[in-house]
Each structure stands twice: as structure tokens, then as C-alpha cells.
Design a protein around this motif. Structure first.
Motif, PDB file in Angstrom:
ATOM      1  N   ASP A 157      41.808  41.417  41.154  1.00 10.78           N
ATOM      2  CA  ASP A 157      42.254  40.615  42.295  1.00 10.78           C
ATOM      3  C   ASP A 157      42.382  39.175  41.812  1.00 10.78           C
ATOM      4  O   ASP A 157      41.379  38.513  41.525  1.00 10.78           O
ATOM      5  N   ALA A 158      43.621  38.703  41.672  1.00 11.21           N
ATOM      6  CA  ALA A 158      43.860  37.356  41.145  1.00 11.21           C
ATOM      7  C   ALA A 158      43.515  36.309  42.201  1.00 11.21           C
ATOM      8  O   ALA A 158      43.888  36.438  43.372  1.00 11.21           O
ATOM      9  N   ILE A 159      42.801  35.272  41.786  1.00 11.19           N
ATOM     10  CA  ILE A 159      42.451  34.179  42.689  1.00 11.19           C
ATOM     11  C   ILE A 159      43.551  33.122  42.681  1.00 11.19           C
ATOM     12  O   ILE A 159      44.045  32.710  43.728  1.00 11.19           O
ATOM     13  N   TYR A 160      43.955  32.695  41.492  1.00 10.48           N
ATOM     14  CA  TYR A 160      45.035  31.713  41.377  1.00 10.48           C
ATOM     15  C   TYR A 160      45.414  31.572  39.912  1.00 10.48           C
ATOM     16  O   TYR A 160      44.751  32.117  39.023  1.00 10.48           O
ATOM     17  N   ILE A 161      46.494  30.822  39.663  1.00 10.38           N
ATOM     18  CA  ILE A 161      46.898  30.479  38.303  1.00 10.38           C
ATOM     19  C   ILE A 161      46.509  29.027  38.063  1.00 10.38           C
ATOM     20  O   ILE A 161      46.964  28.125  38.770  1.00 10.38           O
ATOM     21  N   GLN A 162      45.659  28.819  37.061  1.00  6.57           N
ATOM     22  CA  GLN A 162      45.188  27.476  36.735  1.00  6.57           C
ATOM     23  C   GLN A 162      46.197  26.779  35.826  1.00  6.57           C
ATOM     24  O   GLN A 162      46.547  27.289  34.767  1.00  6.57           O
ATOM     25  N   GLU A 163      46.665  25.602  36.248  1.00  7.57           N
ATOM     26  CA  GLU A 163      47.584  24.842  35.410  1.00  7.57           C
ATOM     27  C   GLU A 163      46.873  24.327  34.163  1.00  7.57           C
ATOM     28  O   GLU A 163      45.674  24.051  34.184  1.00  7.57           O
ATOM     29  N   ASP A 164      47.621  24.203  33.076  1.00  6.75           N
ATOM     30  CA  ASP A 164      47.114  23.604  31.843  1.00  6.75           C
ATOM     31  C   ASP A 164      48.301  22.991  31.113  1.00  6.75           C
ATOM     32  O   ASP A 164      49.088  23.703  30.493  1.00  6.75           O
ATOM     33  N   PRO A 165      48.465  21.677  31.172  1.00  9.19           N
ATOM     34  CA  PRO A 165      49.656  21.045  30.588  1.00  9.19           C
ATOM     35  C   PRO A 165      49.663  21.025  29.068  1.00  9.19           C
ATOM     36  O   PRO A 165      50.699  20.742  28.470  1.00  9.19           O
ATOM     37  N   THR A 166      48.525  21.311  28.420  1.00  8.11           N
ATOM     38  CA  THR A 166      48.465  21.240  26.957  1.00  8.11           C
ATOM     39  C   THR A 166      48.531  22.609  26.297  1.00  8.11           C
ATOM     40  O   THR A 166      49.105  22.749  25.217  1.00  8.11           O
ATOM     41  N   LEU A 167      47.939  23.617  26.919  1.00  6.83           N
ATOM     42  CA  LEU A 167      47.979  24.970  26.372  1.00  6.83           C
ATOM     43  C   LEU A 167      48.732  25.862  27.352  1.00  6.83           C
ATOM     44  O   LEU A 167      49.744  25.471  27.893  1.00  6.83           O
ATOM     45  N   PHE A 168      48.276  27.093  27.549  1.00  3.41           N
ATOM     46  CA  PHE A 168      48.893  27.984  28.515  1.00  3.41           C
ATOM     47  C   PHE A 168      48.175  27.864  29.854  1.00  3.41           C
ATOM     48  O   PHE A 168      46.938  27.843  29.894  1.00  3.41           O
ATOM     49  N   PRO A 169      48.906  27.832  30.976  1.00  6.19           N
ATOM     50  CA  PRO A 169      48.237  28.104  32.248  1.00  6.19           C
ATOM     51  C   PRO A 169      47.589  29.489  32.163  1.00  6.19           C
ATOM     52  O   PRO A 169      47.992  30.320  31.343  1.00  6.19           O
ATOM     53  N   PHE A 170      46.599  29.757  32.997  1.00  7.03           N
ATOM     54  CA  PHE A 170      45.948  31.061  32.886  1.00  7.03           C
ATOM     55  C   PHE A 170      45.517  31.571  34.249  1.00  7.03           C
ATOM     56  O   PHE A 170      45.231  30.804  35.169  1.00  7.03           O
ATOM     57  N   LYS A 171      45.491  32.891  34.336  1.00  7.22           N
ATOM     58  CA  LYS A 171      45.124  33.572  35.570  1.00  7.22           C
ATOM     59  C   LYS A 171      43.609  33.668  35.677  1.00  7.22           C
ATOM     60  O   LYS A 171      42.926  34.036  34.717  1.00  7.22           O
ATOM     61  N   VAL A 172      43.084  33.339  36.851  1.00  4.79           N
ATOM     62  CA  VAL A 172      41.667  33.529  37.156  1.00  4.79           C
ATOM     63  C   VAL A 172      41.582  34.692  38.135  1.00  4.79           C
ATOM     64  O   VAL A 172      42.224  34.665  39.191  1.00  4.79           O
ATOM     65  N   ALA A 173      40.821  35.725  37.779  1.00  2.00           N
ATOM     66  CA  ALA A 173      40.808  36.940  38.593  1.00  2.00           C
ATOM     67  C   ALA A 173      39.440  37.584  38.574  1.00  2.00           C
ATOM     68  O   ALA A 173      38.665  37.417  37.626  1.00  2.00           O
ATOM     69  N   ASN A 174      39.158  38.332  39.628  1.00  2.00           N
ATOM     70  CA  ASN A 174      37.984  39.195  39.675  1.00  2.00           C
ATOM     71  C   ASN A 174      38.419  40.622  39.377  1.00  2.00           C
ATOM     72  O   ASN A 174      39.338  41.147  40.015  1.00  2.00           O
ATOM     73  N   LEU A 175      37.775  41.241  38.403  1.00  2.00           N
ATOM     74  CA  LEU A 175      38.039  42.644  38.142  1.00  2.00           C
ATOM     75  C   LEU A 175      37.530  43.487  39.303  1.00  2.00           C
ATOM     76  O   LEU A 175      36.533  43.151  39.952  1.00  2.00           O
ATOM     77  N   THR A 176      38.213  44.582  39.574  1.00  2.00           N
ATOM     78  CA  THR A 176      37.766  45.524  40.597  1.00  2.00           C
ATOM     79  C   THR A 176      37.195  46.767  39.914  1.00  2.00           C
ATOM     80  O   THR A 176      37.108  46.832  38.692  1.00  2.00           O
ATOM     81  N   GLY A 177      36.794  47.758  40.698  1.00  2.00           N
ATOM     82  CA  GLY A 177      36.081  48.907  40.155  1.00  2.00           C
ATOM     83  C   GLY A 177      36.869  49.672  39.109  1.00  2.00           C
ATOM     84  O   GLY A 177      38.104  49.643  39.085  1.00  2.00           O
ATOM     85  N   PRO A 178      36.175  50.377  38.207  1.00  2.00           N
ATOM     86  CA  PRO A 178      36.858  51.135  37.155  1.00  2.00           C
ATOM     87  C   PRO A 178      37.715  52.250  37.734  1.00  2.00           C
ATOM     88  O   PRO A 178      37.314  52.931  38.680  1.00  2.00           O
ATOM     89  N   VAL A 179      38.908  52.429  37.145  1.00  2.00           N
ATOM     90  CA  VAL A 179      39.847  53.447  37.631  1.00  2.00           C
ATOM     91  C   VAL A 179      40.294  54.392  36.527  1.00  2.00           C
ATOM     92  O   VAL A 179      41.139  55.254  36.760  1.00  2.00           O
ATOM     93  N   GLY A 180      39.748  54.249  35.322  1.00  2.00           N
ATOM     94  CA  GLY A 180      40.176  55.128  34.247  1.00  2.00           C
ATOM     95  C   GLY A 180      39.729  54.616  32.898  1.00  2.00           C
ATOM     96  O   GLY A 180      38.807  53.797  32.787  1.00  2.00           O
ATOM     97  N   THR A 181      40.420  55.090  31.858  1.00  2.00           N
ATOM     98  CA  THR A 181      40.050  54.799  30.474  1.00  2.00           C
ATOM     99  C   THR A 181      41.248  54.250  29.711  1.00  2.00           C
ATOM    100  O   THR A 181      42.346  54.812  29.785  1.00  2.00           O
ATOM    101  N   ILE A 182      41.039  53.159  28.990  1.00  2.00           N
ATOM    102  CA  ILE A 182      42.020  52.693  28.010  1.00  2.00           C
ATOM    103  C   ILE A 182      41.763  53.479  26.730  1.00  2.00           C
ATOM    104  O   ILE A 182      40.699  53.365  26.118  1.00  2.00           O
ATOM    105  N   THR A 183      42.733  54.292  26.327  1.00  2.00           N
ATOM    106  CA  THR A 183      42.553  55.175  25.175  1.00  2.00           C
ATOM    107  C   THR A 183      43.158  54.622  23.896  1.00  2.00           C
ATOM    108  O   THR A 183      42.810  55.069  22.805  1.00  2.00           O
ATOM    109  N   ASP A 184      44.111  53.673  24.032  1.00  2.00           N
ATOM    110  CA  ASP A 184      44.796  53.128  22.860  1.00  2.00           C
ATOM    111  C   ASP A 184      44.934  51.623  22.999  1.00  2.00           C
ATOM    112  O   ASP A 184      45.364  51.118  24.048  1.00  2.00           O
ATOM    113  N   ASP A 185      44.577  50.920  21.923  1.00  2.00           N
ATOM    114  CA  ASP A 185      44.672  49.460  21.850  1.00  2.00           C
ATOM    115  C   ASP A 185      45.578  49.153  20.660  1.00  2.00           C
ATOM    116  O   ASP A 185      45.113  48.977  19.535  1.00  2.00           O
ATOM    117  N   ARG A 186      46.888  49.118  20.913  1.00  2.00           N
ATOM    118  CA  ARG A 186      47.877  49.138  19.840  1.00  2.00           C
ATOM    119  C   ARG A 186      48.700  47.857  19.805  1.00  2.00           C
ATOM    120  O   ARG A 186      48.671  47.045  20.719  1.00  2.00           O
TER     121      ARG A 186
END
Length: 599
Positions: free
Chosen positions: A299-328
Motif C-alpha cells: 500500500d503506497a503512502i506517497y512518492i517522496q521527491e528527491d531533486p538530486t537522486l531518484f524520487p522514491f516510493k514509500v509503502a507499507n507491505l501487506t500480507g504474504p500472497v505467494g513465493t518469489i521463485t526466481d530473482d533474475r
């Protein structure tokens, strides 16, 4: 006390959680052909891949991403070009320029947008946003092609050639733009010359860690986890029974190493949902290949501005829904359903000031159990002790697991700790060392299933140093000098008293009685007797088998013991004996004398 110095233990040899540092790749821009028109509307959740060869410069595109909440918002853009082998050999990068009200507000694409699907007008999937200009925020994005991401699916529509390219690819964290492409981006006002010359970087993943109560603790946790290529922020904890959110194309998708008291994981975007399979992010998290990460919505709260690097998303993770099987290299693959099996870390912490708390954390990566385990403990200790301050502690750790042959194992250790400045942090080090030795043992693959801690914290700092050694001789206690020469008899029982002085205080000495037997038949032997506090004993955990390793871990000297080491040498033969006496508080320091055995 275990073998490594305290300040090095969390930075020793270990399999890290870091992303791999990779070199710059030179790129050649491809020639773009005119777009084609699809014959039928594709499935919006799992559309077919749009052919890269059919992309045209200035071709209009659209996509989905989340800036707040859980509902994807649209963005639009157009194609700038294609970089042949732009991500890796056999893995091209598509360049696009994007816009939306939120992109304009924060100045460009943001960390957490990784995986946002980019579509052609006919609804087919061009790919996923995954790279951005390295020098500050920009609307220019690098896109991982859809066909290469779909190669991760069980029923992959991509060719065998594409899959082979992914298997052998050497990926890039950074991509240098060809001069002509950089000039075009500058001419159209999408970036400054400096920004274009800096090339593109993989979009950082917003990586949240919960339970760390200060910036200092966040840095310590990040150092221990050896995180790289992420945007670190403090997130909320996620419990096993937390409400879940549905994974949808363009929606938030999280991947965690652990959840519970210490929730640790990143947030990006789902690219496509194909039945119970999900592809996401367009680039790896740790690039570990096969993996067992927990899959979450967020659940995203907001996008934080950052004029020098990347803006970034601030979010709360919600309950687990499965498995990440591949990190490619081309992204993550997940399966909706049950989360992976995990090690359960439980802790009960209480203080002499009357506070107590129980905590639970689930760790799905075995390699991460030592680090996550002790920092989950630290999170609970900090809440109960409520301050980075000195004191003393007592800790019991019990570890359960399964050996390679299916046999179960279990061991427990108890120890005491003291620190003038940060007792909760001091308490976790030896536990990390023990867990690491078990998880990374050289003898067999083992699975740690449960780790439980029970800790008692006391604001009274109690640590002692061995200051004197006395010998019972002729009915009197004689104070010895350091390195003094003593003549002893074979078979003689040496009655000793170690005088322990409390650190930082005077007039509060305590004594510990010791009895050391001189072996018989040692006339003419020479050697030494040394008395040491357990906190300054460097115990080796070298072993010849896994059971022997567990025995050595359990038998290692404790910080609250006083140990006596007798070593003699006669006719080229060494004679050694070791004794230990419990004291009840942390003891350091040493005192030694030289011995000669006479008739």
C-alpha cells in the motif's frame, strides 16, 4: 567468547545479500522499424510481447503504476530508441520518455516504479520500466523487453534463444548511452547534457526495514545485510496474518527476506499476472537466480521527491500472497499461493525495570537467518530496554533444525554480556557467530527451522577484570607477580584465588577460587599457568564433522567464566589442562606465571 573480534563479526566471510557490482557496458543503438498493428485485443493481465523489431521512434506508449494506495494510475510516453544488448548480451533495452501528473510533480520516474508495464496501442506488452538516468530524476526510462521477462514463466512464449541469452548474460547495473542517443535525448529536452552523459542506472528498489528504532540501528542493519543498490527506508512490520492485497499488472509488488518484527524487503511493480504466475520489476533484487523470497502486495503512502537522486516510493507491505521463485536479470518470477517455508525466530525479552515483550519473525532465506535472526532479537531488546545505553544482559539461544539426512538437531547456549554504551547491540554478536557457523558449515547442507531467544536486561553495568592472582602457600595467601617463576611439585594441587576488579569502580573486588592439579611424572618440565576471563578467550570452532561443530559451539567458554590454562613441556612432549569456574558476571583480562616442576 567466540573467535572473531566484536567489531568484525558482522562483516566476516559470509554469503552476502548484496546485489552484484557490475561493469559499464558500451551500447550501440539499433535502427527502428515502423510499428505493426495487432489483430486482436490481448488479455490485459497477461498480454503477448510486442516485437522489439516493430518498434518505431516516437511511437506512442502507455502504462500503469501506483503512486498512492493500491490502484494503478496511467502514464503515457513515446519510444526514443532501442539499445542493442543494452542490459546484457542478448538482452536489449528500450528507451522511452514518460509523463503523468505524478511524474511531472516529482520531476521524473521513481525508485519503486521498476516493473511498471509499458504497452503499445494495441494492448500488447512492450516491457517493464527498470532503468533511469543516473544523474538526478528524469522522465527517460530504460525498459526491459517483455519477451525476455516472459521467458521466466513456466509456459514461456519466448524463444529458446532468448532464454539461453538470459542464462549466460552478464548484466549491467549501469548503461552508457551512445553519443547519438544522448544527443537526441538532450535535444528534445528530456535531460541535460550532464544527465545524458552519465548514462542509465538500474532503478533503486525502495528497501524497507522495520523494527530499527533509530538511524544508527538502520545503518547497522543495512551493513549486516550488506545491502547495495537499494533506497533504504523505515517501513512498518508485516505479520503472517496481515491482510493481503491482490497482485495486478501495474500494482505494487513486494519481495521480502523476512516478515514479522523485522520485516525486510523491497517494493516494485508487477508487470503481468499470467494465471498464478507473476513477472515483475524488470531487474533483479539480489540476482540470486532460484530463490525463496516472500511475495507481497503493498500500500503506497506517497512518492517522496528527491531533486538530486531518484524520487522514491514509500509503502507499507501487506500480507504474504505467494513465493518469489526466481530473482533474475530480466526480473522476478512469483507464484501466487502459499509463502515459502521459513525459519521462525522468536524472542522473549524482559528488563529489571519491569518491561517485557515477545517477538516473532519469519525468514525465508536460509543464508539470511544469522543476520535477520539477531537483528530481530535486537529489535525486541531495544523496545524493552528503551534506550541505547550501557548495562548487562543474560541470553539463552536455542536452535533447532534438520540435517541433510533428515535427522533433527537442537542445541542451546547461555551467556552473559556487558557494555558501557550499548548493551542491546553487544548482546547479539555471539549469537550471529554461532548461527553463521551452523548455516554455512562445510560438512553438509542443513536447514535451520527455529531459533528462540530469552533475554534479561539490567541497567547495572557489571564487568570485571582479573587484576591479581594469589597462591595458598604455607598456610597463607601469597600475592603473585605477573610472569613470576614458581617451582612446583609433580602431583601438587595449586590452590589459587583470582582477584577480580570491577571495571570503572574501586573497592568492589571479588575473588574466585581455583584448583589446578600439576600432573604426575613431570619432574623437569617447564611451562606456564595462565588465568583468563572468558570474555577475552578466543575459542576455535574448528571441527571435523557437523556433530563435532555443535559440540564445540555448546562447549565454548562463556563470558562469565574464569578459565585456568596449564601448559607444560617435557622431553619435547606437551602437556595441557584447562579448567573453568563460573563467576556470574562478565570477566576479562588475564594473569600468568611461569612454572618449573621440581622434586
Amino acid at each position: 567468547m567466540l573467535a572473531r573480534p566484536i567489531h568484525r563479526r558482522l562483516r566476516g566471510n559470509k554469503q552476502t545479500l548484496a546485489g552484484v557490482a557490475l561493469g559499464t557496458v558500451a551500447i550501440v543503438a539499433s535502427t527502428l522499424a515502423a510499428p505493426t498493428t495487432a489483430q486482436s485485443a490481448p488479455d490485459p493481465a497477461c498480454p503477448p510481447a510486442y516485437p522489439i523489431a516493430d518498434l518505431a521512434r516516437d511511437q506512442l506508449v502507455h502504462g500503469l503504476t501506483v503512486s498512492a494506495g493500491t490502484t494503478p494510475d496511467p502514464f503515457t510516453g513515446k519510444v526514443l530508441g532501442v539499445l542493442n544488448d543494452g542490459i546484457a548480451p542478448g538482452l536489449d533495452m528500450i528507451l522511452v520518455r514518460l509523463t503523468s501528473p505524478e511524474i511531472r510533480r516529482v520531476g521524473g520516474i521513481w525508485a519503486g516504479m521498476s516493473g511498471s508495464p509499458v504497452y503499445a496501442d494495441d494492448g500488447s506488452l512492450i516491457g517493464a520500466v527498470s532503468y533511469g538516468l543516473a544523474f538526478g530524476p528524469s522522465r527517460v526510462a530504460g525498459v526491459t523487453p517483455a519477451a525476455d521477462m516472459q521467458a521466466l514463466l513456466d509456459n514461456a512464449p519466448s524463444s529458446a534463444t532468448a532464454q539461453a541469452a538470459l542464462r549466460k548474460a552478464e548484466g549491467a547495473d549501469h548503461v552508457a548511452l551512445p553519443d547519438r542517443t544522448a544527443d537526441r535525448i538532450v535535444d528534445m529536452g528530456a535531460a541535460t547534457t550532464a544527465e545524458a552523459d552519465a548514462g542509465l542506472d538500474r532503478l533503486p528498489i525502495p528497501f524497507g526495514i522495520s523494527g530499527m528504532g533509530s538511524a544508527k540501528r538502520m545503518r547497522q542493519a543495512a551493513d549486516a545485510l550488506d545491502l547495495d543498490g537499494v533506497r533504504l527506508y523505515r517501513t512498518g512490520a508485516v505479520s503472517a496474518d496481515a491482510p493481503a492485497t491482490q497482485i495486478v499488472a501495474g500494482g505494487n509488488l513486494g519481495a521480502t527476506v523476512s516478515y514479522g518484527d523485522l520485516t525486510a524487503g523491497g517494493v516494485g511493480t508487477a508487470t503481468a499476472v499470467c494465471g498464478d504466475e507473476v513477472i515483475a520489476w524488470g531487474h533483479p533484487l539480489f540476482w540470486s537466480g532460484p530463490t525463496t523470497l516472500n511475495m507481497h502486495g503493498a500500500d503506497a503512502i506517497y512518492i517522496q521527491e528527491d531533486p538530486t537522486l531518484f524520487p522514491f516510493k514509500v509503502a507499507n507491505l501487506t500480507g504474504p500472497v505467494g513465493t518469489i521463485t526466481d530473482d533474475r536479470l530480466a526480473g522476478l518470477r512469483g507464484v501466487i499461493g502459499d509463502p515459502p517455508e521459513s525459519a521462525e525466530i522468536t524472542s522473549h525479552a524482559e528488563s529489571t525495570e519491569g518491561r517485557s515483550r515477545d517477538g516473532t519473525t519469519h525468514v525465508s532465506l536460509q543464508d539470511a537467518v544469522p543476520e535477520i535472526g539477531v537483528f530481530a532479537l535486537l529489535a525486541n531488546l531495544d523496545v524493552v530496554y528503551d534506550g541505547i545505553r550501557g548495562g548487562s544482559s543474560r541470553l539463552r539461544m536455542t536452535v533447532e533444525g534438520e540435517r541433510a539426512n533428515g535427522d533433527l538437531f537442537e542445541f542451546s547456549v547461555v551467556d552473559r554480556y556487558a557494555s558501557e554504551s550499548d548493551i542491546t547491540f553487544e548482546t547479539i554478536f555471539d549469537s550471529w557467530e554461532r548461527l553463521y557457523r551452523v548455516a554455512q558449515n562445510q560438512f553438509e547442507d542443513v536447514t535451520i527451522t527455529d531459533v528462540s531467544f530469552r533475554a534479561l536486561l539490567d541497567q547495572d553495568y557489571r564487568e570485571y577484570q582479573i587484576s591479581k592472582l594469589r597462591l595458598r602457600k604455607g598456610g597463607h595467601w601469597v600475592t603473585l607477580e605477573r610472569r613470576q617463576r614458581l617451582s612446583v611439585n609433580p602431583g601438587q594441587l595449586l590452590r589459587l584465588r583470582a582477584v577480580l576488579s570491577r571495571v570503572g569502580e574501586t573497592g568492589r573486588d571479588r575473588t574466585v577460587g581455583l584448583a589446578v592439579q600439576v600432573p604426575r611424572r613431570t619432574v623437569g618440565a617447564r611451562g606456564a599457568l595462565e588465568v583468563r576471563g572468558g570474555a577475552d578467550v578466543r575459542s576455535s570452532l574448528r571441527a571435523g564433522s557437523f556433530p563435532e561443530l555443535l559440540a564445540k559451539i555448546q562447549g565454548a567458554p562463556r563470558n562469565d567464566e574464569v578459565l585456568d590454562y596449564l601448559s607444560l613441556r617435557k622431553d619435547g612432549r606437551g602437556i595441557r589442562s584447562v579448567g573453568s569456574t563460573a563467576f556470574g558476571d562478565v570477566v576479562g583480562g588475564s594473569f600468568g606465571v611461569r612454572l618449573r616442576v621440581v622434586r
